[in-house]
Design an enzyme around this catalytic site. Structure first.
Site, short mmCIF file in Angstrom:
data_model
loop_
_atom_site.label_atom_id
_atom_site.label_comp_id
_atom_site.label_asym_id
_atom_site.label_seq_id
_atom_site.Cartn_x
_atom_site.Cartn_y
_atom_site.Cartn_z
N ALA A 148 0.83 -1.21 0.00
CA ALA A 148 0.00 0.00 0.00
C ALA A 148 0.86 1.26 0.00
CB ALA A 148 -0.94 0.00 1.21
N GLU A 149 1.89 1.30 0.83
CA GLU A 149 2.73 2.50 0.86
C GLU A 149 3.50 2.66 -0.45
OE1 GLU A 149 5.64 5.23 3.51
OE2 GLU A 149 4.63 3.52 4.44
#
Length: 141
Positions: free
Chosen positions: A62-63
């Protein structure tokens, strides 16, 4: 010179060499005006001890996709992007296949950005919901 979609994705994936993204086999696969999609294989390399996808690997996916999205839509000649905060709510486990992370902007400011990142499996089942805030800072001349 404007890059094609294929060229832009290839550049993003080349930039991932020798990084955590390469270690986790994260690949940028699609983007549009306000989103970016990445995928990651779910193998024992990203499992927790009981054989399901590790939440930390999901957060790294996600990051990665959120930071790349902010990077793509930022004036990188004069600015650089850094993550400020990430949250992740893990809703379902998965043992194999691929997970897909789609980052979309909730706020696209000059200095700060807020992204909603939905992580799904190959059948489009929601695995995790993440939020990432990033900041764009001026490069030192």
């Amino acid at each position: 010179m404007t890059l094609t979609k294929t060229e832009m994705l290839a550049q993003a994936n080349i930039a991932s060499k020798n990084t955590l993204m390469e270690t986790l086999n994260i690949e940028m696969i699609d983007f549009g005006e306000d989103f970016l999609v990445a995928r990651m294989p779910v193998t024992p390399k990203v499992h927790q001890p009981d054989g399901v996808l590790h939440g930390g690997a999901t957060a790294a996916l996600a990051e990665s996709v959120g930071s790349f999205a902010s990077h793509i839509f930022t004036d990188t000649e004069n600015m650089f992007v850094r993550g400020l905060e990430i949250t992740a709510n893990h809703l379902k486990s998965i043992k194999e296949g691929f997970v897909y992370a789609k980052a979309t902007f909730l706020h696209k400011g000059r200095t700060t950005q807020l992204l909603d990142i939905r992580v799904t499996d190959e059948a489009d089942n929601l695995i995790s919901i993440c939020r990432l805030s990033t900041i764009s800072l001026p490069k030192k001349k």
